[in-house]
Scaffold this motif. Structure first.
Motif, PDB file in Angstrom:
ATOM      1  N   UNK A  72      48.492  47.866  64.655  1.00 27.92           N
ATOM      2  CA  UNK A  72      47.774  46.954  63.762  1.00 27.92           C
ATOM      3  C   UNK A  72      46.672  46.211  64.519  1.00 27.92           C
ATOM      4  N   UNK A  73      47.017  45.720  65.699  1.00 33.38           N
ATOM      5  CA  UNK A  73      46.050  44.950  66.498  1.00 33.38           C
ATOM      6  C   UNK A  73      44.837  45.817  66.851  1.00 33.38           C
ATOM      7  N   UNK A  74      45.079  47.061  67.226  1.00 33.98           N
ATOM      8  CA  UNK A  74      43.975  47.956  67.613  1.00 33.98           C
ATOM      9  C   UNK A  74      43.061  48.228  66.413  1.00 33.98           C
ATOM     10  N   UNK A  75      43.662  48.387  65.219  1.00 34.48           N
ATOM     11  CA  UNK A  75      42.839  48.637  64.030  1.00 34.48           C
ATOM     12  C   UNK A  75      42.004  47.394  63.682  1.00 34.48           C
ATOM     13  N   UNK A  76      42.609  46.227  63.805  1.00 34.72           N
ATOM     14  CA  UNK A  76      41.869  44.980  63.524  1.00 34.72           C
ATOM     15  C   UNK A  76      40.706  44.847  64.510  1.00 34.72           C
ATOM     16  N   UNK A  77      40.982  45.140  65.772  1.00 33.26           N
ATOM     17  CA  UNK A  77      39.926  45.050  66.793  1.00 33.26           C
ATOM     18  C   UNK A  77      38.786  46.043  66.478  1.00 33.26           C
ATOM     19  N   UNK A  78      39.174  47.245  66.047  1.00 35.52           N
ATOM     20  CA  UNK A  78      38.168  48.269  65.742  1.00 35.52           C
ATOM     21  C   UNK A  78      37.256  47.818  64.586  1.00 35.52           C
ATOM     22  N   UNK A  79      37.855  47.194  63.581  1.00 40.50           N
ATOM     23  CA  UNK A  79      37.080  46.847  62.379  1.00 40.50           C
ATOM     24  C   UNK A  79      36.330  45.525  62.541  1.00 40.50           C
ATOM     25  N   UNK A  80      36.933  44.580  63.284  1.00 39.55           N
ATOM     26  CA  UNK A  80      36.328  43.240  63.338  1.00 39.55           C
ATOM     27  C   UNK A  80      35.747  42.873  64.700  1.00 39.55           C
ATOM     28  N   UNK A  81      36.232  43.519  65.740  1.00 38.21           N
ATOM     29  CA  UNK A  81      35.812  43.136  67.097  1.00 38.21           C
ATOM     30  C   UNK A  81      36.643  42.011  67.687  1.00 38.21           C
ATOM     31  N   UNK A  82      37.577  41.440  66.914  1.00 35.71           N
ATOM     32  CA  UNK A  82      38.377  40.318  67.428  1.00 35.71           C
ATOM     33  C   UNK A  82      39.484  40.805  68.369  1.00 35.71           C
ATOM     34  N   UNK A  83      39.625  40.098  69.509  1.00 34.97           N
ATOM     35  CA  UNK A  83      40.602  40.507  70.530  1.00 34.97           C
ATOM     36  C   UNK A  83      42.003  39.961  70.285  1.00 34.97           C
ATOM     37  N   UNK A  84      42.072  38.791  69.680  1.00 34.70           N
ATOM     38  CA  UNK A  84      43.361  38.107  69.585  1.00 34.70           C
ATOM     39  C   UNK A  84      43.876  38.151  68.155  1.00 34.70           C
ATOM     40  N   UNK A  85      45.122  38.591  67.998  1.00 31.92           N
ATOM     41  CA  UNK A  85      45.697  38.777  66.658  1.00 31.92           C
ATOM     42  C   UNK A  85      47.073  38.114  66.591  1.00 31.92           C
ATOM     43  N   UNK A  86      47.291  37.346  65.526  1.00 29.63           N
ATOM     44  CA  UNK A  86      48.619  36.770  65.261  1.00 29.63           C
ATOM     45  C   UNK A  86      49.054  37.248  63.871  1.00 29.63           C
ATOM     46  N   UNK A  87      50.136  38.038  63.800  1.00 30.95           N
ATOM     47  CA  UNK A  87      50.603  38.488  62.476  1.00 30.95           C
ATOM     48  C   UNK A  87      51.299  37.350  61.731  1.00 30.95           C
ATOM     49  N   UNK A  88      51.131  37.310  60.422  1.00 28.12           N
ATOM     50  CA  UNK A  88      51.815  36.308  59.584  1.00 28.12           C
ATOM     51  C   UNK A  88      52.293  37.023  58.321  1.00 28.12           C
ATOM     52  N   UNK A  89      53.154  36.367  57.553  1.00 25.37           N
ATOM     53  CA  UNK A  89      53.719  37.130  56.427  1.00 25.37           C
ATOM     54  C   UNK A  89      52.750  37.269  55.270  1.00 25.37           C
ATOM     55  N   UNK A  90      51.774  36.353  55.145  1.00 23.85           N
ATOM     56  CA  UNK A  90      50.699  36.551  54.155  1.00 23.85           C
ATOM     57  C   UNK A  90      49.559  35.618  54.502  1.00 23.85           C
ATOM     58  N   UNK A  91      48.553  35.536  53.623  1.00 26.68           N
ATOM     59  CA  UNK A  91      47.335  34.794  53.958  1.00 26.68           C
ATOM     60  C   UNK A  91      47.567  33.309  54.140  1.00 26.68           C
ATOM     61  N   UNK A  92      48.349  32.718  53.246  1.00 28.18           N
ATOM     62  CA  UNK A  92      48.551  31.263  53.334  1.00 28.18           C
ATOM     63  C   UNK A  92      49.331  30.889  54.581  1.00 28.18           C
ATOM     64  N   UNK A  93      50.135  31.823  55.084  1.00 33.15           N
ATOM     65  CA  UNK A  93      50.872  31.565  56.318  1.00 33.15           C
ATOM     66  C   UNK A  93      49.898  31.570  57.500  1.00 33.15           C
ATOM     67  N   UNK A  94      48.909  32.439  57.436  1.00 29.61           N
ATOM     68  CA  UNK A  94      47.863  32.444  58.471  1.00 29.61           C
ATOM     69  C   UNK A  94      47.127  31.106  58.454  1.00 29.61           C
TER      70      UNK A  94
END
Ligand code: F0G
Length: 458
Positions: free
Chosen positions: A81-103
């Motif tokens: 998941x982190x690698x795909x996010x980095x590929x699409x957005x360029x962001x290096x740091x990722x924190x998974x959450x259960x949904x948007x409001x949790x983020x």
């Protein structure tokens, strides 16, 4: 002859849905206190409550479910998941959450302090809730044109850069970040142009303020940039997405929309200090840093969903369906936020139910009428959702009062769109006879629309 447009997928699995009688629906809606959130889903024929978590996953996503790594720490699913996010957005740091409001909860716990001002283009209600519950102010800087539903503007979700500049000038040192929501859900699923994203970034830079993108429907926004904004017609969706995020410092994501998973979300950022600050809130609220609130299998499906839904064909199929419904409503002269949005059609309820006073909640009344007509469940995005002013406790009647028909991704056919259009036409045809709305009998202090209880006025 030119071939007509058709879906870029075929159907492999189906789920039966059931019609009901008007008498049944009268009873069920009464039991639900005229709040469609309180209905049983099995009592709904076509469910347009939300496009969030209600999409149909692809065969690749279902295959990825079987490959999920459920290790507590360091699961391969997290890195996928982190690698795909980095590929699409360029962001290096990722924190998974259960949904948007949790983020939002995790990131804002670190960033938002009492008294802060957080400007944005129509903050979504959970975003506003997470700001206001911390005694900070969500300051709306959306362009004024967004409030005129009949005005045709290609990028009606835009930030008003003058309002933003003024807000940042007047609140120096008190703005932890600006939030740009793409697409702008509250204003009608309206897109934000690349020019406006860059303009917002430039104003933020002028005052040294960081830019957060609420990205729930970023891929649909990229589709509109490609199809509506000069200079982007030959770029791929993935190139456009990368360019969008190159202007931002961080994103919060409800993956239930444009990553087409039933549950999931994340924070991503290019700043180590934001990651370090937010991660201390992830562990107690959501879980360990390589799963947050998610299963390994769901992180896998999220990665595949992000990849597939940042491809043009998939987005085109989706948005053409929303457009199809809009065109059917045009035939009947039903007023909605123009032009059609990315994920939904927003009916301008006070323009339909002209005899229902605002104190009796026209959009909620229309939501009830549509359900009674055909078992179709829409959602009020209006005066109920706006909550009361935290200081005066008065209802906020200043914004739009809309009935949102959110279209789940890859779930319904255009035959269903026809049923929706005709059901609305039937309500529209008897609009003169609808003179009374609803009254609140019980409400929560914050985010009341989920649980509010109402009485029908006769
Ligand atoms: N931001 C936007 C723009 C949203 O539309 C939503 C959710 C969220 C954040 C919060 O994400 O639901 O995963 O916690 N919107 C849904 C909707 C609920 O129906 O529009 P969440």
């Amino acid at each position: 002859m030119e071939l007509p447009f058709a879906e870029s997928w075929k159907i492999k699995m189906v789920e039966p849905i059931r019609k009901s009688t008007r008498e049944e629906r009268e009873q069920w809606l009464k039991e639900a206190h005229y709040n469609v959130f309180q209905l049983k889903a099995e009592h709904v024929y076509i469910d347009l409550l939300t496009d969030s978590g209600t999409g149909a996953m692809s065969q690749r996503q279902w295959a990825e479910i079987m490959l999920g790594d459920e290790s507590y720490a360091g699961a391969s699913s997290f890195f996928k998941m982190k690698d795909m996010i980095k590929k699409i957005t360029g962001f290096d740091y990722v924190i998974p959450t259960h949904q948007g409001r949790a983020a939002e909860n995790v990131l804002f716990s670190f960033l938002v302090k009492a008294g802060n001002i957080i400007p944005g283009n129509s903050h979504f209600d959970t975003t506003k809730g997470h700001i206001e519950s911390r005694k900070a102010v969500a300051l709306d800087c959306t362009i004024d044109a967004a409030k005129d539903t009949q005005l045709e503007l290609l990028f009606k979700g835009n930030m008003d850069l003058n309002k933003l500049d003024k807000a940042l000038a007047e609140n120096r040192g008190n703005v932890p970040f600006v939030v740009l929501t793409i697409t702008n859900n509250t204003a009608g699923g309206q897109p934000v142009s690349m020019e406006n994203i860059k303009g917002t970034k430039a104003v933020c830079d002028k005052y040294g303020v960081k830019l957060l993108i609420d990205s729930a429907r970023f891929a649909e926004n990229a589709y509109f940039i490609k199809t509506r904004e000069k200079g982007y017609e030959n770029k791929t969706i993935k190139e456009i997405c990368f360019e969008i995020f190159s202007n931002a410092d961080a994103m919060t994501m409800s993956a239930k929309k444009d990553a087409i998973v039933n549950m999931g979300g994340f924070i991503a950022t290019r700043h180590k200090e934001w990651y370090e600050g937010a991660k201390t809130f992830c562990i107690p609220f959501e879980g360990y840093l390589t799963y947050g609130g998610m299963n390994g299998r769901d992180m896998n499906a999220l990665a595949a969903g992000l990849d597939e839904n940042t491809e043009f064909d998939n987005l085109e199929t989706r948005i053409k369906q929303v457009e199809y419904l809009a065109k059917r409503l045009d035939e009947f002269g039903i007023p909605y936020q123009r032009p059609f949005g990315g994920h939904a059609i927003f009916i301008d309820a006070p323009k339909v139910l002209t005899h229902v006073p605002k104190e009796e909640f026209p959009a909620q009344t229309l939501t009830c009428e549509l359900y009674l007509e055909a078992g179709i469940r829409g959602c009020e995005i209006g005066y109920l959702l706006a909550d009361r002013d935290p200081v005066t406790r008065q209802n906020r009647f200043g914004g739009l009062d809309l009935l949102r028909l959110a279209i789940p991704r890859r779930v319904y056919t255009n035959n269903h769109m026809d049923v929706i259009a005709v059901a609305l036409k039937n309500v529209y045809d008897r609009r003169e006879k609808i003179t009374r709305g609803v009254e609140i009998t019980w409400e929560a202090e914050l985010m009341r629309h989920f649980t509010v209880q109402l009485k029908r006025l006769q």
